[in-house]
Design an enzyme around this catalytic site. Structure first.
Site, PDB file in Angstrom:
ATOM      1  N   LYS A 130      -6.068  12.921 -27.314  1.00 39.72           N
ATOM      2  CA  LYS A 130      -6.500  11.820 -26.439  1.00 39.72           C
ATOM      3  C   LYS A 130      -7.669  11.127 -27.107  1.00 39.72           C
ATOM      4  CE  LYS A 130      -5.447  10.207 -22.303  1.00 39.72           C
ATOM      5  NZ  LYS A 130      -4.166  10.332 -21.564  1.00 39.72           N
ATOM      6  N   ASP A 170      -3.585   4.220 -21.839  1.00 38.19           N
ATOM      7  CA  ASP A 170      -4.060   4.986 -20.683  1.00 38.19           C
ATOM      8  C   ASP A 170      -4.897   3.981 -19.886  1.00 38.19           C
ATOM      9  OD1 ASP A 170      -4.204   8.003 -19.695  1.00 38.19           O
ATOM     10  OD2 ASP A 170      -6.206   7.192 -19.395  1.00 38.19           O
TER      11      ASP A 170
HETATM   12  P1  NDP Z   1      -4.556   1.286 -15.521  1.00 36.51           P
HETATM   13  O1  NDP Z   1      -5.759   0.908 -16.289  1.00 36.51           O
HETATM   14  O2  NDP Z   1      -3.322   0.462 -15.653  1.00 36.51           O
HETATM   15  O3  NDP Z   1      -4.902   1.384 -13.971  1.00 36.51           O
HETATM   16  C1  NDP Z   1      -5.897   2.235 -13.527  1.00 36.51           C
HETATM   17  C2  NDP Z   1      -6.046   2.057 -12.037  1.00 36.51           C
HETATM   18  O4  NDP Z   1      -6.873   3.093 -11.528  1.00 36.51           O
HETATM   19  C3  NDP Z   1      -6.714   0.751 -11.656  1.00 36.51           C
HETATM   20  O5  NDP Z   1      -6.243   0.314 -10.426  1.00 36.51           O
HETATM   21  C4  NDP Z   1      -8.179   1.177 -11.598  1.00 36.51           C
HETATM   22  O6  NDP Z   1      -8.971   0.344 -10.777  1.00 36.51           O
HETATM   23  C5  NDP Z   1      -8.084   2.538 -11.003  1.00 36.51           C
HETATM   24  N1  NDP Z   1      -9.237   3.328 -11.445  1.00 36.51           N
HETATM   25  C6  NDP Z   1      -9.599   3.609 -12.723  1.00 36.51           C
HETATM   26  N2  NDP Z   1     -10.733   4.327 -12.771  1.00 36.51           N
HETATM   27  C7  NDP Z   1     -11.100   4.468 -11.490  1.00 36.51           C
HETATM   28  C8  NDP Z   1     -12.183   5.118 -10.877  1.00 36.51           C
HETATM   29  N3  NDP Z   1     -13.147   5.754 -11.611  1.00 36.51           N
HETATM   30  N4  NDP Z   1     -12.232   5.102  -9.515  1.00 36.51           N
HETATM   31  C9  NDP Z   1     -11.255   4.474  -8.785  1.00 36.51           C
HETATM   32  N5  NDP Z   1     -10.218   3.836  -9.325  1.00 36.51           N
HETATM   33  C10 NDP Z   1     -10.127   3.845 -10.648  1.00 36.51           C
HETATM   34  O7  NDP Z   1      -4.266   2.808 -15.916  1.00 36.51           O
HETATM   35  P2  NDP Z   1      -2.920   3.651 -15.739  1.00 36.51           P
HETATM   36  O8  NDP Z   1      -2.181   3.200 -14.539  1.00 36.51           O
HETATM   37  O9  NDP Z   1      -2.238   3.697 -17.049  1.00 36.51           O
HETATM   38  O10 NDP Z   1      -3.525   5.113 -15.497  1.00 36.51           O
HETATM   39  C11 NDP Z   1      -3.758   5.640 -14.195  1.00 36.51           C
HETATM   40  C12 NDP Z   1      -3.796   7.153 -14.271  1.00 36.51           C
HETATM   41  O11 NDP Z   1      -2.540   7.633 -14.767  1.00 36.51           O
HETATM   42  C13 NDP Z   1      -4.847   7.754 -15.209  1.00 36.51           C
HETATM   43  O12 NDP Z   1      -5.289   8.980 -14.667  1.00 36.51           O
HETATM   44  C14 NDP Z   1      -4.059   8.028 -16.475  1.00 36.51           C
HETATM   45  O13 NDP Z   1      -4.661   9.022 -17.258  1.00 36.51           O
HETATM   46  C15 NDP Z   1      -2.752   8.493 -15.883  1.00 36.51           C
HETATM   47  N6  NDP Z   1      -1.599   8.429 -16.753  1.00 36.51           N
HETATM   48  C16 NDP Z   1      -1.223   7.275 -17.363  1.00 36.51           C
HETATM   49  C17 NDP Z   1      -0.090   7.240 -18.152  1.00 36.51           C
HETATM   50  C18 NDP Z   1       0.412   5.982 -18.743  1.00 36.51           C
HETATM   51  O14 NDP Z   1       1.501   6.012 -19.334  1.00 36.51           O
HETATM   52  N7  NDP Z   1      -0.265   4.854 -18.621  1.00 36.51           N
HETATM   53  C19 NDP Z   1       0.690   8.451 -18.418  1.00 36.51           C
HETATM   54  C20 NDP Z   1       0.265   9.605 -17.662  1.00 36.51           C
HETATM   55  C21 NDP Z   1      -0.853   9.578 -16.887  1.00 36.51           C
HETATM   56  P3  NDP Z   1     -10.130  -0.572 -11.434  1.00 36.51           P
HETATM   57  O15 NDP Z   1      -9.423  -1.777 -11.967  1.00 36.51           O
HETATM   58  O16 NDP Z   1     -11.046  -0.870 -10.313  1.00 36.51           O
HETATM   59  O17 NDP Z   1     -10.782   0.254 -12.522  1.00 36.51           O
HETATM   60  O1  2IT Z   2      -1.746  10.768 -19.982  1.00 33.88           O
HETATM   61  C1  2IT Z   2      -0.722  10.433 -20.602  1.00 33.88           C
HETATM   62  O2  2IT Z   2       0.265  11.166 -20.685  1.00 33.88           O
HETATM   63  C2  2IT Z   2      -0.710   9.108 -21.216  1.00 33.88           C
HETATM   64  N1  2IT Z   2      -1.660   8.347 -21.057  1.00 33.88           N
HETATM   65  C3  2IT Z   2       0.457   8.685 -22.058  1.00 33.88           C
HETATM   66  C4  2IT Z   2       0.365   9.287 -23.434  1.00 33.88           C
HETATM   67  C5  2IT Z   2       1.386   8.787 -24.411  1.00 33.88           C
HETATM   68  O3  2IT Z   2       1.249   9.145 -25.582  1.00 33.88           O
HETATM   69  O4  2IT Z   2       2.321   8.055 -24.046  1.00 33.88           O
END
Ligand code: NDP
Ligand code: 2IT
Length: 450
Positions: A130, A170
């Site tokens: 990461k 992420d």
């Molecule tokens: P994005 O940046 O697209 O969206 C993040 C969302 O979460 C936004 O709505 C953001 O709001 C909110 N958020 C972020 N930090 C905080 C915080 N400290 N408190 C409250 N709200 C918060 O990210 P993703 O959708 O990609 O990721 C969301 C989660 O999913 C994370 O935990 C990530 O690690 C996990 N994840 C993502 C994957 C992927 O493929 N993208 C894969 C597996 C897991 P704001 O705009 O206000 O910050």
């Molecule tokens: O938390 C996760 O699994 C991710 N942000 C996606 C990682 C990836 O390599 O697609």
């Protein structure tokens, strides 16, 4: 076999805390895994002798570096960047990059540690890593984001490669940022190769990658419900976040006949009793990914919906919950609220969104609880398939990838049931921890002491 001469769980955790002072998120992630693994290896001397868990909980390396960039007002800004390469026993390091002001070494170490187990669960050959930076993309112009991404890659490129370490997106890193970083990597190295995943379709991205995490989490939720002779049809969901994972979870949940009641961001939550259906989801996608707006604008657009500043989705009644924002967004109190509000199943789109005490509440209430390392593995799984397509210089169609994603989530569910069943309850946390651990551990045993 007796293991009395080995450290016990408490001694092990004391050691982890001592070696990682102040790294609360990392210690939490290790703790969540360690209790199940100690139980599993109790009668397995070889894992103790080879100190496997201790080795997985010590990243192979942590690279930290300075990232300088110039903002639009010609101020020089300095950020810190990291890449945590946790474990490459079963494949190249693989895991996302996070840009958010809350990013610290501890946060990235917890994410890289979790990723090691998650990637193992996918069945694909990927190790865990990461990276990220405390850069805050909020309010930055496209040019500022581009300059930051280029500067970040100016150092990161030395540490990654298609057979070494393959980052992806992420929080705060989506298609735009991946584009800027890939462009810079290609420029520096003069190589076009699958060094990042989550790329756009025009330059080697995979169908279904943007959707994969959210869709996968809903498949996992459906699989848990079906294992209990229930289904998504007619159920109401609380979803947190409004980013990539949240909107795609909302989309698949709606498609399967459920009703999504909430979405949120770090400022507040919108509650729409009419349901956030496909048209509204499309509107949110444009709001978030093109206009880069805030979720409160939803309540100005759709009458019937209410915006609650500073609130979270967990106050509302529903059947299921999908936390899709960030770590530790569900504390013990919030977990209790969910149980009191009628929630029967939780599938984590986010990584470690529930605190250890919150997890206890879910377990005690015998909730169907799918932890992130199993429920959100669909994203990295399709990233693994993007790597395969890049290596073969081919592109598979949407249908094929959708089927592969659904199958992989089905396999993960089966594995977690196999290792997590306790009488008539499936402890998915335990199932995911043990199934994820076993493959990595056995590979490490094969390598000897390295
Ligand atoms: P994005 O940046 O697209 O969206 C993040 C969302 O979460 C936004 O709505 C953001 O709001 C909110 N958020 C972020 N930090 C905080 C915080 N400290 N408190 C409250 N709200 C918060 O990210 P993703 O959708 O990609 O990721 C969301 C989660 O999913 C994370 O935990 C990530 O690690 C996990 N994840 C993502 C994957 C992927 O493929 N993208 C894969 C597996 C897991 P704001 O705009 O206000 O910050
Ligand atoms: O938390 C996760 O699994 C991710 N942000 C996606 C990682 C990836 O390599 O697609």
């Amino acid at each position: 076999m007796a293991v009395s001469d080995h450290v016990d769980l408490n001694q092990f955790m004391e050691g982890v805390k001592k070696r990682n002072p102040g790294q609360t998120e990392f210690v939490q992630a290790v703790q969540e895994v360690a209790q199940d693994i100690f139980e599993f290896i109790d009668d397995k001397e070889e894992y103790h002798e080879a100190q496997i868990l201790r080795r997985i909980a010590e990243p192979d390396r942590v690279v930290s570096f300075r990232v300088c960039w110039e903002d639009d007002n010609h101020n020089i800004r300095v950020q810190r960047g990291w890449r945590v390469q946790n474990n490459n026993a079963i494949g190249p390091y693989k895991g996302g990059i996070r840009f958010h002001p809350t990013v610290t070494e501890s946060v990235l170490k917890f994410l890289a540690f979790e990723q090691t187990f998650k990637n193992s669960l996918t069945g694909l050959p990927m190790g865990g890593g990461k990276g990220g930076s405390n850069f805050n993309p909020r309010g930055k112009s496209d040019s500022e984001v581009m300059r930051f991404c280029q500067s970040f890659m100016n150092e990161l490129f030395r540490h990654i490669g298609p057979d070494t370490d393959v980052p992806a997106g992420d929080i705060g890193v989506g298609a735009r940022e991946i584009g800027y970083m890939f462009g810079q990597y290609k420029r520096i190295t003069n190589r076009w190769e699958g060094v990042l995943t989550g790329k756009a379709l025009e330059y080697g991205g995979s169908q279904m990658r943007p959707e994969a995490t959210g869709y996968g989490a809903v498949y996992f939720l459906r699989n848990m419900l079906q294992h209990n002779d229930e289904d998504i049809e007619g159920k109401a969901a609380l979803i947190s976040g409004s980013g990539n994972v949240a909107v795609h979870a909302a989309e698949k949940f709606t498609e399967m006949g459920g009703k999504v009641l909430t979405l949120s961001d770090s400022d507040g939550v919108i509650h729409d009793p009419d349901g956030i259906g496909q048209e509204k989801i499309d509107w949110v996608k444009e709001l978030k990914f093109e206009k880069r707006g805030r979720i409160k604008e939803y309540a100005e657009e759709f009458s019937g919906a209410e915006y609650h500043e500073g609130a979270e989705p967990w106050d509302f009644e529903a059947d299921v919950a999908l936390p899709c924002a960030t770590q530790n967004e569900i504390s013990e109190d919030e977990a209790r609220k969910l149980v009191d509000n009628g929630v029967k199943a939780v599938a984590e789109g986010a990584n470690m969104p529930t605190t250890i005490d919150g997890v206890e509440v879910f377990r005690d209430a015998k909730l169907l609880y799918g932890p992130g390392k199993a429920a959100n593995a669909g994203g990295v799984a399709v990233s693994g398939l993007e790597m395969s397509q890049n290596a073969d210089r081919i592109s598979w169609n949407t249908e094929k990838l959708a089927t592969m994603l659904e199958d992989i989530m089905g396999d993960i569910h089966e594995k977690t049931v196999e290792y997590g069943t306790e009488g008539d309850y499936v402890n998915y946390v335990k199932g995911a921890n043990i199934a994820g651990f076993k493959k990595v551990a056995d590979a490490m045993l094969a390598f000897g002491v390295v």
